[in-house]
Scaffold this active site. Structure first.
Site, PDB file in Angstrom:
ATOM      1  N   PRO A   2       0.820  -1.213   0.000  1.00 27.70           N
ATOM      2  CG  PRO A   2      -0.775  -1.556   1.642  1.00 27.70           C
ATOM      3  CD  PRO A   2       0.526  -2.082   1.140  1.00 27.70           C
ATOM      4  CD  GLU A   3       1.781   3.941  -3.791  1.00 26.42           C
ATOM      5  OE1 GLU A   3       2.613   4.764  -3.373  1.00 26.42           O
ATOM      6  OE2 GLU A   3       1.995   3.184  -4.759  1.00 26.42           O
ATOM      7  CE  LYS A  51       4.860   2.573   1.091  1.00 29.09           C
ATOM      8  NZ  LYS A  51       5.146   1.801  -0.126  1.00 29.09           N
ATOM      9  NE  ARG A 250       7.842  -3.494  -4.855  1.00 29.06           N
ATOM     10  CZ  ARG A 250       8.416  -4.549  -4.294  1.00 29.06           C
ATOM     11  NH1 ARG A 250       8.958  -5.492  -5.046  1.00 29.06           N
ATOM     12  NH2 ARG A 250       8.439  -4.685  -2.981  1.00 29.06           N
TER      13      ARG A 250
END
Length: 266
Positions: A2-3, A51, A250
């Site tokens: 998640p951002e 995060k 990524r």
């Protein structure tokens, strides 16, 4: 993963439901913490740090959790069955007489003292959505490894905390910077930090994430997950390639027309 804005919104909603209320339900379903019981304690606040999620209690203890790729917290009324995930995926329950917070597949569960939080999050750079945001320090952190690609540097949470893969791609498009550009060749790191701050702040109060200003499916992002589509700005076909070393590589999206670089990846 998640951002940062997703984690911030999760913390915000948990804080609204739990803070200021005595705990009536506390169940950590991991062996090392299975006997921990904080019933009767009051949640003082729930905050995001990059995060990471920190649920603080009145007895100076903190429950740490991390969502990683598959974790989530859901709120429900006491007695209601939490939606979506089966019982065996529940790793944490924290509740009061009004709300139950259920952590599905949440990771890195720890109980630490307030002073001990630094052992878990002290390595992080300035938090884009936190009270400690310091753009100058974030830029200085990025410059520490001048030969590193800017795409990888933005994902390094020790430089600045909160940017995930989607925002990495979108911020670099907005700043017309190729993701493989070495940090030393980036002309305006200050602008990249400022744009990162702006787009995360713009999206933190709602689950929808848009960098274009539109929320319709397929229109919310400039380049992210649009590999093979035409650029909304210049009509060049958007590219996709893996960036970084496994297992941390990524998928990265960029527009060769808007983000040119002579040695761009093929």
């Amino acid at each position: 993963m998640p951002e940062g804005d997703t984690v911030w919104l999760t913390a915000h909603r948990l804080n609204q439901a739990l803070a200021g209320r005595p705990v009536t339900l506390f169940d950590l379903r991991v062996p090392a913490l299975a006997t921990t019981d904080l019933r009767g304690q009051t949640v003082t606040e729930v905050i995001a740090r990059g995060k990471h999620l920190l649920t603080r209690f009145g007895n100076d203890l903190t429950l740490h959790s991390h969502l990683r790729m598959d974790g989530s917290w859901y709120l429900s009324r006491p007695g209601q069955r939490p939606r979506r995930h089966p019982e065996h995926m529940i790793r944490a329950l924290v509740g009061n007489t009004d709300w139950t917070a259920t952590g599905f597949r949440v990771h890195d569960l720890r109980i630490v003292t307030r002073a001990g939080e630094s052992e878990l999050v002290g390595h992080l750079g300035p938090d884009l959505l936190g009270p400690d945001w310091d753009a100058a320090r974030a830029v200085a952190n990025l410059r520490r490894d001048a030969d590193r690609s800017i795409g990888e540097a933005l994902l390094d949470q020790t430089n600045l905390a909160g940017v995930g893969n989607m925002y990495k791609c979108e911020v670099l498009f907005l700043e017309r910077t190729n993701p493989w550009t070495p940090v030393r060749e980036v002309g305006d790191l200050e602008a990249i930090a400022a744009t990162s701050y702006r787009v995360l702040r713009a999206n933190r109060d709602h689950p929808e994430q848009s960098t274009t200003g539109y929320v319709g499916r397929g229109r919310e992002h400039w380049v992210y997950e649009r590999g093979g589509d035409t650029c909304l700005r210049c009509r060049t076909r958007i590219r996709r390639a893996e960036q970084g070393e496994p297992p941390r590589a990524r998928p990265t999206y960029w527009c060769p027309g808007c983000q040119p670089r002579a040695e761009a990846v093929d």
